[in-house]
Design a protein around this motif. Structure first.
Motif, PDB file in Angstrom:
ATOM      1  N   CYS A 140      33.014  15.792  16.924  1.00 57.04           N
ATOM      2  CA  CYS A 140      32.313  16.653  17.881  1.00 57.04           C
ATOM      3  C   CYS A 140      31.304  17.512  17.123  1.00 57.04           C
ATOM      4  CB  CYS A 140      33.311  17.536  18.629  1.00 57.04           C
ATOM      5  SG  CYS A 140      32.563  18.720  19.769  1.00 57.04           S
ATOM      6  N   VAL A 141      30.028  17.345  17.435  1.00 62.00           N
ATOM      7  CA  VAL A 141      28.960  18.137  16.830  1.00 62.00           C
ATOM      8  C   VAL A 141      28.333  19.003  17.920  1.00 62.00           C
ATOM      9  CG1 VAL A 141      26.708  18.088  15.705  1.00 62.00           C
ATOM     10  CG2 VAL A 141      28.484  16.482  14.993  1.00 62.00           C
ATOM     11  N   ILE A 142      28.348  20.307  17.702  1.00 60.57           N
ATOM     12  CA  ILE A 142      27.804  21.265  18.658  1.00 60.57           C
ATOM     13  C   ILE A 142      26.565  21.876  18.028  1.00 60.57           C
ATOM     14  CG2 ILE A 142      28.286  23.365  19.989  1.00 60.57           C
ATOM     15  CD1 ILE A 142      31.338  22.626  19.431  1.00 60.57           C
ATOM     16  N   GLY A 143      25.427  21.782  18.708  1.00 57.18           N
ATOM     17  CA  GLY A 143      24.209  22.248  18.064  1.00 57.18           C
ATOM     18  C   GLY A 143      23.075  22.528  19.018  1.00 57.18           C
ATOM     19  N   PRO A 144      21.875  22.723  18.471  1.00 56.32           N
ATOM     20  CA  PRO A 144      20.715  23.117  19.275  1.00 56.32           C
ATOM     21  C   PRO A 144      20.165  21.976  20.113  1.00 56.32           C
ATOM     22  CG  PRO A 144      20.415  23.605  16.922  1.00 56.32           C
ATOM     23  CD  PRO A 144      21.567  22.680  17.046  1.00 56.32           C
ATOM     24  N   VAL A 145      19.298  22.351  21.039  1.00 55.99           N
ATOM     25  CA  VAL A 145      18.489  21.372  21.762  1.00 55.99           C
ATOM     26  C   VAL A 145      17.033  21.789  21.631  1.00 55.99           C
ATOM     27  CG1 VAL A 145      20.237  20.602  23.393  1.00 55.99           C
ATOM     28  CG2 VAL A 145      18.843  22.600  23.943  1.00 55.99           C
ATOM     29  N   HIS A 146      16.163  20.795  21.567  1.00 55.51           N
ATOM     30  CA  HIS A 146      14.748  21.032  21.306  1.00 55.51           C
ATOM     31  C   HIS A 146      14.065  21.680  22.516  1.00 55.51           C
ATOM     32  CE1 HIS A 146      10.526  19.724  20.179  1.00 55.51           C
ATOM     33  NE2 HIS A 146      10.984  20.257  19.066  1.00 55.51           N
ATOM     34  N   PRO A 147      13.237  22.716  22.290  1.00 54.21           N
ATOM     35  CA  PRO A 147      12.529  23.367  23.392  1.00 54.21           C
ATOM     36  C   PRO A 147      11.326  22.549  23.855  1.00 54.21           C
ATOM     37  CG  PRO A 147      11.970  24.430  21.325  1.00 54.21           C
ATOM     38  CD  PRO A 147      13.014  23.397  21.004  1.00 54.21           C
ATOM     39  N   THR A 148      10.936  22.761  25.102  1.00 51.81           N
ATOM     40  CA  THR A 148       9.734  22.114  25.631  1.00 51.81           C
ATOM     41  C   THR A 148       8.607  23.122  25.853  1.00 51.81           C
ATOM     42  OG1 THR A 148      10.599  22.343  27.892  1.00 51.81           O
ATOM     43  CG2 THR A 148      11.040  20.264  26.746  1.00 51.81           C
ATOM     44  N   PHE A 149       8.948  24.406  26.003  1.00 54.39           N
ATOM     45  CA  PHE A 149       7.925  25.442  26.142  1.00 54.39           C
ATOM     46  C   PHE A 149       7.191  25.591  24.817  1.00 54.39           C
ATOM     47  CE2 PHE A 149       6.785  30.075  26.119  1.00 54.39           C
ATOM     48  CZ  PHE A 149       5.800  29.996  27.100  1.00 54.39           C
ATOM     49  N   TRP A 150       5.860  25.613  24.858  1.00 53.13           N
ATOM     50  CA  TRP A 150       5.056  25.479  23.639  1.00 53.13           C
ATOM     51  C   TRP A 150       5.346  26.557  22.596  1.00 53.13           C
ATOM     52  CZ3 TRP A 150       1.682  29.210  21.895  1.00 53.13           C
ATOM     53  CH2 TRP A 150       1.357  30.231  22.810  1.00 53.13           C
ATOM     54  N   LEU A 151       5.494  27.814  23.018  1.00 53.21           N
ATOM     55  CA  LEU A 151       5.702  28.887  22.045  1.00 53.21           C
ATOM     56  C   LEU A 151       7.082  28.775  21.403  1.00 53.21           C
ATOM     57  CD1 LEU A 151       4.472  31.411  20.748  1.00 53.21           C
ATOM     58  CD2 LEU A 151       5.521  32.768  22.588  1.00 53.21           C
ATOM     59  N   SER A 152       8.078  28.499  22.214  1.00 53.83           N
ATOM     60  CA  SER A 152       9.434  28.333  21.690  1.00 53.83           C
ATOM     61  C   SER A 152       9.510  27.131  20.771  1.00 53.83           C
ATOM     62  CB  SER A 152      10.432  28.187  22.845  1.00 53.83           C
ATOM     63  OG  SER A 152      10.435  29.336  23.661  1.00 53.83           O
ATOM     64  N   ARG A 153       8.791  26.069  21.130  1.00 53.88           N
ATOM     65  CA  ARG A 153       8.790  24.868  20.283  1.00 53.88           C
ATOM     66  C   ARG A 153       8.153  25.162  18.926  1.00 53.88           C
ATOM     67  NH1 ARG A 153       6.595  21.740  23.722  1.00 53.88           N
ATOM     68  NH2 ARG A 153       4.452  21.773  22.939  1.00 53.88           N
ATOM     69  N   PHE A 154       7.084  25.959  18.917  1.00 55.36           N
ATOM     70  CA  PHE A 154       6.419  26.305  17.659  1.00 55.36           C
ATOM     71  C   PHE A 154       7.392  27.027  16.714  1.00 55.36           C
ATOM     72  CE2 PHE A 154       4.353  29.658  15.174  1.00 55.36           C
ATOM     73  CZ  PHE A 154       3.545  28.892  14.350  1.00 55.36           C
ATOM     74  N   PHE A 155       8.057  28.078  17.209  1.00 54.01           N
ATOM     75  CA  PHE A 155       8.950  28.850  16.354  1.00 54.01           C
ATOM     76  C   PHE A 155      10.193  28.049  15.955  1.00 54.01           C
ATOM     77  CE2 PHE A 155       6.524  32.457  18.111  1.00 54.01           C
ATOM     78  CZ  PHE A 155       6.224  33.107  16.923  1.00 54.01           C
ATOM     79  N   ALA A 156      10.674  27.207  16.860  1.00 51.49           N
ATOM     80  CA  ALA A 156      11.826  26.369  16.540  1.00 51.49           C
ATOM     81  C   ALA A 156      11.499  25.423  15.394  1.00 51.49           C
ATOM     82  CB  ALA A 156      12.261  25.583  17.775  1.00 51.49           C
ATOM     83  N   ASP A 157      10.339  24.781  15.467  1.00 47.81           N
ATOM     84  CA  ASP A 157       9.977  23.796  14.452  1.00 47.81           C
ATOM     85  C   ASP A 157       9.628  24.433  13.111  1.00 47.81           C
ATOM     86  OD1 ASP A 157      10.431  21.666  16.114  1.00 47.81           O
ATOM     87  OD2 ASP A 157       8.338  21.419  16.713  1.00 47.81           O
ATOM     88  N   VAL A 158       9.191  25.677  13.122  1.00 43.25           N
ATOM     89  CA  VAL A 158       8.953  26.382  11.870  1.00 43.25           C
ATOM     90  C   VAL A 158      10.271  26.805  11.233  1.00 43.25           C
ATOM     91  CG1 VAL A 158       7.978  28.475  10.830  1.00 43.25           C
ATOM     92  CG2 VAL A 158       6.646  27.185  12.505  1.00 43.25           C
ATOM     93  N   TRP A 159      11.254  27.135  12.062  1.00 41.56           N
ATOM     94  CA  TRP A 159      12.512  27.706  11.581  1.00 41.56           C
ATOM     95  C   TRP A 159      13.474  26.652  11.051  1.00 41.56           C
ATOM     96  CZ3 TRP A 159      16.686  30.186  15.226  1.00 41.56           C
ATOM     97  CH2 TRP A 159      17.684  30.798  14.449  1.00 41.56           C
TER      98      TRP A 159
END
Length: 334
Positions: free
Chosen positions: A205-224
């Motif tokens: 069982c792996v519990i983790g994030p899901v990728h954002p679709t909103f552009w600003l959230s996606r930018f910060f997610a991919d940088v982090w």
């Protein structure tokens, strides 16, 4: 370059097609079931997880590295249980996410990989005898917090690498990893290790994030760090050899099922090991080794500082969603 048996391709497409609906279409907690079966033994060769998806190549993901994550948590461990968990990984989310792991027998041997401060382990020991539980993490700072928790007395606590677990093949009945995959340089390798260390018929069982679709959230997610897509979780599990792969969506109640901003803890993914032994997936040498500097000090410091700054965005998102939930009409979509 990825080579696979011809039978794998149609099944992958079926799995991907079944994920094509909007992320907000299903409420949080509703299981998404995928069962992918193969008619015969196959061997896959994956030279690098980064070669599988172009998104992984282009995204900076400054903290998705062993040393950066190590020092990131050296600071975050001091406030993790008090700041991170209340906004992203609550007790009710934990209980819901662990249901698919089938922790239904106190005698099961369970390993909690990337268990950090032991928050997820606290949920595991509610049904599993502590002496049957092993917690492992690469951060001694996080583990120090876990060792101080009275409820985890009896749990074996070790320092180690999720992509190279120090356990024999077929050691555990259950594998749990919550909030760790986002820091793995090669998530496919970590899931391959999950397959190796559990016994035939066991569940990972792996519990983790899901990728954002909103552009600003996606930018910060991919940088982090790494925010996988649901399709990626499925493919990693199936390539590692798991069958009966399923996803259950989770999230804070005040999000009302909204997933466009991404979630640090957004899904619980499970798979069953059909056959004893190592994974049929072959991989080359590890991309990174724990506690070994992979860049010059200035580059390392810049990655750490910029990645940490990007991560701060996700301390603000749950506050925004919480306040929005208070004022937004209940009958309208968020």
């Amino acid at each position: 370059m990825l080579t696979a048996s011809p039978q794998l391709i149609p099944n992958q497409r079926v799995a991907e097609a079944s994920c094509s609906h909007p992320r907000s279409a299903l409420p949080v907690g509703r299981p998404l079931q995928r069962s992918i079966k193969f008619s015969h033994q196959r061997s896959l060769v994956l030279r690098s997880a980064a070669e599988t998806y172009s998104r992984e190549v282009t995204a900076p993901r400054l903290i998705q590295h062993k040393n950066e994550a190590y020092w990131f948590y050296a600071g975050l461990s001091q406030v993790y249980d008090h700041i991170v968990n209340p906004g992203h990984w609550t007790e009710d989310m934990r209980e819901e996410a662990l249901v698919p792991a089938k922790l239904d027998d106190p005698n099961l041997k369970v390993v909690d990989v990337g268990g950090g401060t032991g928050f997820t382990t606290l949920g595991i020991v509610k049904t599993i005898a502590p002496e049957n539980v092993t917690l492992i993490d690469q951060s001694p700072h996080q583990l120090a917090k876990a060792k101080a928790k009275p409820a985890l007395k009896g749990v074996t606590i070790l320092e180690g690498d999720a992509e190279d677990l120090p356990f024999p093949t077929d050691s555990f009945d259950r594998y749990v990893s919550a909030g760790s995959i986002e820091y793995w340089p090669e998530p496919q390798r970590g899931i391959k290790e999950a397959y190796r260390v559990i016994k035939e018929g066991g569940t990972a069982c792996v519990i983790g994030p899901v990728h954002p679709t909103f552009w600003l959230s996606r930018f910060f997610a991919d940088v982090w760090m790494l925010f996988p897509k649901e399709e990626e979780y499925i493919e990693w599990f199936t390539k590692a050899g798991f069958t009966d792969v399923k996803i259950t969506r989770i999230g804070p109640k005040w999000y009302r099922g909204v997933r466009r901003h991404g979630l640090i803890m957004g899904c619980s993914v499970t798979g069953v090991k059909p056959k004893a032994g190592e994974s049929p997936l072959a991989m080359g040498p590890k991309a990174e080794v724990s506690n070994k500097m992979n860049s010059n000090p200035l580059s390392f410091l810049m990655r750490l500082l910029l990645g940490t700054a990007a991560g701060f965005y996700y301390f603000l998102v749950p506050v925004y969603m919480y306040l929005k939930n208070l004022v937004w009409p209940k009958g309208l979509p968020m």
